[in-house]
Motif scaffolding. Structure first.
Motif, mmCIF file in Angstrom:
data_model
loop_
_atom_site.group_PDB
_atom_site.id
_atom_site.type_symbol
_atom_site.label_atom_id
_atom_site.label_comp_id
_atom_site.label_asym_id
_atom_site.label_seq_id
_atom_site.Cartn_x
_atom_site.Cartn_y
_atom_site.Cartn_z
ATOM 1 N N GLY A 151 0.833 -1.193 0.000
ATOM 2 C CA GLY A 151 0.000 0.000 0.000
ATOM 3 C C GLY A 151 0.869 1.244 0.000
ATOM 4 O O GLY A 151 1.914 1.271 -0.631
ATOM 5 N N ALA A 152 0.427 2.272 0.730
ATOM 6 C CA ALA A 152 1.165 3.534 0.731
ATOM 7 C C ALA A 152 2.535 3.363 1.368
ATOM 8 O O ALA A 152 2.726 2.571 2.291
ATOM 9 C CB ALA A 152 0.376 4.576 1.488
ATOM 10 N N HIS A 153 3.480 4.138 0.880
ATOM 11 C CA HIS A 153 4.857 4.018 1.350
ATOM 12 C C HIS A 153 5.026 4.632 2.725
ATOM 13 O O HIS A 153 4.252 5.467 3.160
ATOM 14 C CB HIS A 153 5.804 4.750 0.399
ATOM 15 C CG HIS A 153 5.712 4.293 -0.998
ATOM 16 N ND1 HIS A 153 6.699 3.593 -1.610
ATOM 17 C CD2 HIS A 153 4.742 4.418 -1.907
ATOM 18 C CE1 HIS A 153 6.337 3.314 -2.844
ATOM 19 N NE2 HIS A 153 5.152 3.814 -3.045
ATOM 20 N N MET A 154 6.100 4.211 3.397
ATOM 21 C CA MET A 154 6.517 4.922 4.600
ATOM 22 C C MET A 154 8.035 4.835 4.730
ATOM 23 O O MET A 154 8.659 3.908 4.228
ATOM 24 C CB MET A 154 5.814 4.367 5.834
ATOM 25 C CG MET A 154 5.887 2.881 5.997
ATOM 26 S SD MET A 154 4.723 2.370 7.254
ATOM 27 C CE MET A 154 5.043 0.639 7.349
ATOM 28 N N LEU A 155 8.584 5.832 5.405
ATOM 29 C CA LEU A 155 10.028 5.839 5.663
ATOM 30 C C LEU A 155 10.238 5.359 7.082
ATOM 31 O O LEU A 155 9.699 5.925 8.028
ATOM 32 C CB LEU A 155 10.584 7.239 5.505
ATOM 33 C CG LEU A 155 10.957 7.682 4.090
ATOM 34 C CD1 LEU A 155 11.443 9.107 4.112
ATOM 35 C CD2 LEU A 155 12.016 6.787 3.491
ATOM 36 N N GLN A 156 11.031 4.323 7.207
ATOM 37 C CA GLN A 156 11.129 3.689 8.519
ATOM 38 C C GLN A 156 12.194 4.325 9.392
ATOM 39 O O GLN A 156 13.181 4.885 8.910
ATOM 40 C CB GLN A 156 11.445 2.211 8.334
ATOM 41 C CG GLN A 156 10.237 1.420 7.910
ATOM 42 C CD GLN A 156 10.422 -0.062 8.119
ATOM 43 O OE1 GLN A 156 11.486 -0.588 7.826
ATOM 44 N NE2 GLN A 156 9.408 -0.724 8.608
ATOM 45 N N LEU A 157 11.978 4.216 10.704
ATOM 46 C CA LEU A 157 13.002 4.584 11.685
ATOM 47 C C LEU A 157 13.461 3.289 12.356
ATOM 48 O O LEU A 157 12.718 2.317 12.385
ATOM 49 C CB LEU A 157 12.404 5.505 12.744
ATOM 50 C CG LEU A 157 11.648 6.739 12.276
ATOM 51 C CD1 LEU A 157 11.135 7.508 13.472
ATOM 52 C CD2 LEU A 157 12.551 7.634 11.454
ATOM 53 N N ASN A 158 14.643 3.302 12.893
ATOM 54 C CA ASN A 158 15.066 2.110 13.618
ATOM 55 C C ASN A 158 14.616 2.196 15.078
ATOM 56 O O ASN A 158 13.904 3.118 15.472
ATOM 57 C CB ASN A 158 16.572 1.873 13.474
ATOM 58 C CG ASN A 158 17.386 2.993 14.071
ATOM 59 O OD1 ASN A 158 16.832 3.900 14.678
ATOM 60 N ND2 ASN A 158 18.691 2.943 13.887
ATOM 61 N N GLU A 159 15.049 1.235 15.894
ATOM 62 C CA GLU A 159 14.531 1.169 17.267
ATOM 63 C C GLU A 159 14.920 2.410 18.063
ATOM 64 O O GLU A 159 14.226 2.829 18.985
ATOM 65 C CB GLU A 159 15.062 -0.075 17.995
ATOM 66 C CG GLU A 159 14.849 -1.384 17.273
ATOM 67 C CD GLU A 159 15.972 -1.691 16.305
ATOM 68 O OE1 GLU A 159 17.140 -1.707 16.722
ATOM 69 O OE2 GLU A 159 15.666 -1.877 15.108
ATOM 70 N N VAL B 130 9.497 1.234 2.874
ATOM 71 C CA VAL B 130 8.668 0.046 2.721
ATOM 72 C C VAL B 130 7.274 0.479 2.313
ATOM 73 O O VAL B 130 6.881 1.628 2.506
ATOM 74 C CB VAL B 130 8.590 -0.795 4.014
ATOM 75 C CG1 VAL B 130 9.903 -1.399 4.353
ATOM 76 C CG2 VAL B 130 8.030 0.007 5.148
ATOM 77 N N LEU B 131 6.557 -0.465 1.749
ATOM 78 C CA LEU B 131 5.182 -0.187 1.366
ATOM 79 C C LEU B 131 4.271 -0.705 2.467
ATOM 80 O O LEU B 131 4.286 -1.889 2.779
ATOM 81 C CB LEU B 131 4.842 -0.854 0.030
ATOM 82 C CG LEU B 131 5.351 -0.132 -1.209
ATOM 83 C CD1 LEU B 131 6.782 -0.472 -1.489
ATOM 84 C CD2 LEU B 131 4.505 -0.451 -2.397
ATOM 85 N N GLY B 132 3.534 0.211 3.054
ATOM 86 C CA GLY B 132 2.715 -0.146 4.209
ATOM 87 C C GLY B 132 1.370 -0.699 3.797
ATOM 88 O O GLY B 132 1.170 -1.139 2.674
ATOM 89 N N LEU C 110 3.205 -2.366 11.579
ATOM 90 C CA LEU C 110 4.503 -2.267 10.909
ATOM 91 C C LEU C 110 4.754 -3.513 10.070
ATOM 92 O O LEU C 110 4.293 -4.597 10.392
ATOM 93 C CB LEU C 110 5.610 -2.124 11.945
ATOM 94 C CG LEU C 110 5.771 -0.740 12.539
ATOM 95 C CD1 LEU C 110 7.008 -0.703 13.408
ATOM 96 C CD2 LEU C 110 5.895 0.303 11.452
ATOM 97 N N LYS C 111 5.476 -3.298 9.004
ATOM 98 C CA LYS C 111 5.734 -4.427 8.113
ATOM 99 C C LYS C 111 6.771 -5.347 8.754
ATOM 100 O O LYS C 111 7.800 -4.883 9.230
ATOM 101 C CB LYS C 111 6.264 -3.900 6.788
ATOM 102 C CG LYS C 111 6.080 -4.884 5.678
ATOM 103 C CD LYS C 111 6.168 -4.183 4.357
ATOM 104 C CE LYS C 111 5.631 -5.079 3.277
ATOM 105 N NZ LYS C 111 5.514 -4.459 2.006
#
Lengths: 215, 185, 171, 383
Positions: free
Chosen positions: A67-75, A143-145, A178-179
């Motif tokens: 689906g819609a994209h997102m920019l991930q953050l780490n822990e 990633v694509l959410g 989250l993916k």
């Protein structure tokens, strides 16, 4: 003129009378009707014959849905994207523009890498959700959410900037959507041989130039 | 007897070149005798099914080869002689994909078409299946098929001027728009 | 003074507007113009399982004359553009357009010689749905958004440009 | 008469009216699947000539392919036959693998087979459903669509998209069968069979259905071969030819299945062939799944391919049996990372060009039945 094979219509008595089959068909639709009425009284998770009452009753979406994209953050809450632009290069629709930048003084710990993306834009109207950007990303940053409610009145709102992509991530995190990290694909090193090779790969000639004989 | 030998046997002098790659056999035949060759293959070779027909534009390929040649020439500092030989190479290819229903063998029959003589005889007499593919080749490459029953544009609209699959046509087009010659709305 | 009652605070006209909007928003009859892949998902959205009819899009008509919402699902090529214009012109007012999917919105991945780069340059579009193709839920969401838009409309004002002009002058 | 008919169907070009009534159908006629257009000349209700016009969905896929890299072109193949995108993906992947001289690991082959057969079932279901809708039988369509959602769910859980799947990659598949497949398959098999049974009950012996399909557009086998028919269309004419048997690819030579054939090539036979093929597909999936279970869980799914694929110079043609027939990819490579020329051989292109022969001398209402039974998918027809 066109030749046509002659077809004889041979009907059985039941077919000729024709009400029999109609009756059967009507019986079948009634069976469905009764089944659906029964199913609508059934409690518990959704069952197929009734329809998904969309805004209230949402269908379960696969965690790997594109689906819609997102920019991930780490822990640690650091941005993973380093602005390398691999996603932009892999995109068949050419809808991603990335600008690489260096983090400002004193903000280095906000980013996981030494560089960061100064701007990140995805034209969602162009995007075909193929997932090539996700595959190409070396840092697993984009990633694509699972979001699919993307309709907008204004086409300009469909150009997602970095802020919105990060917001997508925060929302997904808050909702626990989250993916999951992609499993490594088992790649074979020495090929276990198939018993009967398919015709497509019957002859193996490597490194043979195609036009050598033509010249 | 392998397919290669059989084809060579049937065609004899008509076989200009033969090329095998990953099990796919591609033969080149002279342009003038394409219908006869295909008829022969159909009757004697058992290739009774035309599965496709399409064109290829070799402009970029030749440009690349010429560049390479030039480079190697510069390296060896060998000037003169072979200049202008590339331009003799015919620009277009038309490939007929044949299939033998009895033996399940496939054969690519290739014919080269030079840019200054964009005409080929039609094979719709042999296979009706060649009807639309030939129209498409005309549409996309501008190669005319002599004797075709209805040689009009197939995919693009009739007023369209260019031939889009040629290599010198830009991907995003030249800004053509379709206007109907009567007023709508 | 004459226009005072019409100018927003008018009870009768507001109620009439609300009534009209209610009627319009509860029956957005779609014209499913599915040309490509998105048409298949649109089919899913219309058929059982998602059932667009729950939102009043009950009567799927294949003639533009009797439709309110043109659901443009799929690629519009340059060859098709005149046809699309004609369909839009044939629809009766009030009419709305939903562009489903990347191809209809912007041309999508097909940045080529024969694809129209978005129907927005040909006809006015009310709602853009990204996705290639969007899920049926995405289409239903767009329909709900369109219903919101219809409800916020001012049909009586919109129909009378002269009146609005007069009101503007009155101010 | 002419005037009246013109208003029913939206005309997009000037129509010439001669001795016969010229009737333009499409491209937005409901029976024309969105983008097809047929200009017919009719004598009363009998069709004298029917000229199909295509290109209303010509998107320049082949030209686009020359400008994208090998892995970038994979998502574009989804948009060819969008009813069974997986078959296109696999056909393209296999063509590139042939160009590279690769052989995919057996587990990947089985997963591809399972997914392809599911896609085939979904495609045939759409075709049969739409055929019913166009002939006035709405009910089977709705029953089939409910069932098709289940297949789409499996697609979604396997590679993340419902329709435009972009399954796998060059060199194999990227994900193992999902958990959901293992849970769902036994149930799904029954629902597929049930939906088919119901369609069968509603249509096959129905007098109205039989009257409208039996003997309509009957076609000779040698004509069909001359026109380049493949797939269910050819099999309906009585020719037993299926690329899964004739040129076995993947692991089709290790499973047992029948090739259903018709006799006369009329609409009824095409419908029956499609219905029976769905049953065969279920059988194939069962056997492939059994083979799949024999393999260890960590068996390789991918062959190692470089990130930027640069095949050697050469040209190949590879065809598979897609739901509509022979779907072939001709790829010419010049050694760079982009294909030099991609030519797609869509199955319904060859079928649709014989449309005039198919409907000549029949009634206008039979034209609709004929067109639906061909299962012409505009995306693959025009590319």
């Amino acid at each position: 003129m066109v030749r046509r094979p002659v077809v004889k219509k041979e009907y059985t008595l039941g077919e000729r009378v024709y009400l029999v089959e109609i009756g059967k068909g009507l019986g079948l639709t009634w069976k469905h009707f009764v089944y659906n009425v029964k199913a609508s009284f059934r409690k518990g998770p959704h069952t197929v014959p009734t329809c998904w009452q969309y805004p209230e009753d949402r269908r379960e979406i696969a965690p790997i849905f594109r689906g819609a994209h997102m920019l991930q953050l780490n822990e640690k809450g650091q941005e993973l994207c380093v602005g390398c632009g691999m996603c932009a290069r892999a995109c068949p629709a050419k809808c991603i523009t990335v600008k690489r930048g260096k983090p400002a003084e004193g903000e280095e710990d906000k980013y996981a890498g030494k560089t960061m993306c100064a701007s990140f834009e995805i034209d969602m109207l162009r995007c075909i959700f193929c997932g090539n950007c996700e595959k190409a990303c070396p840092k697993n940053a984009i990633v694509l959410g699972q979001d699919y409610e993307l309709a907008e009145y204004d086409p300009n709102l469909c150009i997602y900037d970095k802020k919105r992509l990060l917001a997508n991530f925060h929302r997904a995190k808050a909702e626990g959507r989250l993916k999951p990290p992609r499993k490594p694909v088992p790649v074979d090193a020495p090929a276990p041989k198939k018993k009967t090779p398919s015709k497509a790969t019957m002859t193996k000639k490597k490194g043979e130039s195609g036009d050598s004989e033509k010249a | 007897m392998s397919l290669k030998d059989r084809v060579a046997d049937i065609l004899g002098k008509d076989l200009v070149a033969l090329n095998e790659f990953r099990g796919d056999l591609c033969i080149e035949v002279p342009k003038g005798r394409i219908v006869q060759v295909l008829a022969k293959l159909k009757e004697e070779g058992g290739f009774d099914f035309l599965s496709d027909l399409f064109g290829v534009d070799n402009l970029d390929l030749y440009a690349k080869a010429a560049k390479k040649k030039k480079k190697s020439q510069e390296e060896s500092e060998d000037t003169g002689e072979t200049k202008g030989k590339e331009s003799v190479q015919p620009r277009f290819e038309v490939i007929y994909l044949l299939l033998s229903l009895s033996t399940n063998e496939r054969l690519q029959v290739m014919v080269r078409v030079p840019e200054d003589d964009l005409e080929l005889p039609t094979v719709t007499g042999l296979w009706k299946a060649a009807n639309w593919p030939e129209r498409e080749v005309f549409d996309m490459f501008g190669i005319r098929f002599k004797g075709h029953p209805n040689l009009r544009r197939l995919l693009m609209w009739d007023e369209f001027q260019d031939h889009p699959l040629r290599k010198d046509y830009p991907l995003e087009g030249k800004g053509e728009e379709r206007h109907l010659n009567y007023d709508i709305a | 003074m004459k226009f005072q009652a019409i100018q927003g605070e008018g009870w009768l006209l507001t109620k009439a507007e609300q009534l009209i909007n209610w009627g319009r928003s509860r029956s957005p009859w779609p014209f499913p113009y599915g040309t490509a892949c998105c048409g298949i998902e649109l089919m899913c959205a219309l058929a059982s399982g998602y059932d667009m009819a729950r939102f009043g899009a009950e009567r799927v008509a294949f003639t533009p004359r009797q439709c309110d919402v043109l659901i443009e699902a799929g690629t519009i090529t340059k060859k098709m553009v005149p046809v699309l214009k004609r369909i839009y012109a044939q629809m009766a007012e009030p009419k709305w357009v939903i562009a489903v999917g990347a191809c209809a919105c912007s041309g999508g991945v097909f940045r080529t010689y024969s694809t129209q780069q978005g129907i927005g340059s040909v006809i006015p579009v009310d709602i853009y749905i990204p996705g290639c193709p969007p899920r049926p839920e995405g289409i239903l969401y767009a329909l709900l958004k369109l219903i919101d838009k219809i409800e916020a409309d001012h049909p009586l004002y919109k129909q009378r440009p002269k009146l609005i002009e007069a009101l503007e002058a009155y101010k | 008469m002419a005037k009246q008919l013109e208003t029913i169907c939206i005309t997009t070009g000037p129509v010439e009216v001669g001795d016969y009534v010229t009737l333009n159908i499409g491209p937005i006629h409901p029976a024309m699947h969105g983008t097809l257009r047929v200009i017919t000349k009719t004598d009363g209700e009998t069709i004298v000539s029917a000229k199909p016009e295509i290109g209303y969905l010509h998107r320049g896929v082949e030209k686009l392919g020359e400008n994208l890299t090998y892995s970038q072109f994979l998502p574009i193949t989804d948009r060819l036959n969008y009813c069974s995108a997986i078959c296109n993906n696999v056909a393209y992947e296999m063509a590139v693998e042939k160009l590279l001289g690769l052989q995919v690991p057996p587990k990947a082959q089985l997963i591809r087979m399972i997914m392809m057969e599911l896609a085939r079932i979904a495609d045939h279901q759409v075709c049969v459903g739409i055929l019913g809708v166009d002939l006035g039988a709405l009910t089977p369509f709705f029953y089939l669509i409910i069932q098709r959602e289940e297949i789409y769910e499996i697609f979604e859980w396997h590679h993340g998209a419902r329709l435009t799947n972009s399954m796998g990659a060059i060199g194999g598949v990227e994900a193992d069968l999902p958990e959901r497949f293992h849970e769902k398959w036994p149930k799904l098999r029954d629902t597929i069979r049930k939906a088919n049974d119901e369609t069968d009950k509603l249509l096959t012996h129905n007098r109205i259905w039989m009257d409208r399909t039996i003997g309509v557009n009957a076609f000779c086998a040698d004509d069909a071969l001359n026109w380049g028919f493949t797939g269910p269309m050819l099999r309906a004419c009585g020719v037993k030819r299926d690329l899964r048997k004739e040129e076995p690819y993947l692991m089709y030579d290790e499973v047992n299945f029948e090739i259903p054939t018709g006799k006369h090539g009329d609409v009824f036979d095409r419908y029956m062939v499609r219905m029976l093929e769905m049953e065969e597909s279920v059988k194939i999936i069962d056997q492939a799944y059994a083979l799949y279970k024999e393999l260890p869980e960590d068996a390789p799914l991918m062959k190692k391919v470089p990130k930027i694929i640069k095949p050697p110079e050469g040209q190949i043609y590879h065809a598979i049996e897609s739901p509509n027939g022979e779907l072939g990819f001709f790829i010419k490579s010049d050694g760079s990372d982009k294909p030099y020329r991609i030519k797609i051989r869509p199955p319904c292109y060859m079928v649709y060009q014989a449309f005039e022969d198919l409907v000549k001398g029949e009634m206008i209402s039979d034209l609709i039945a004929c067109l639906s039974s061909l299962n012409v998918i505009a995306g693959e027809l025009d590319r």
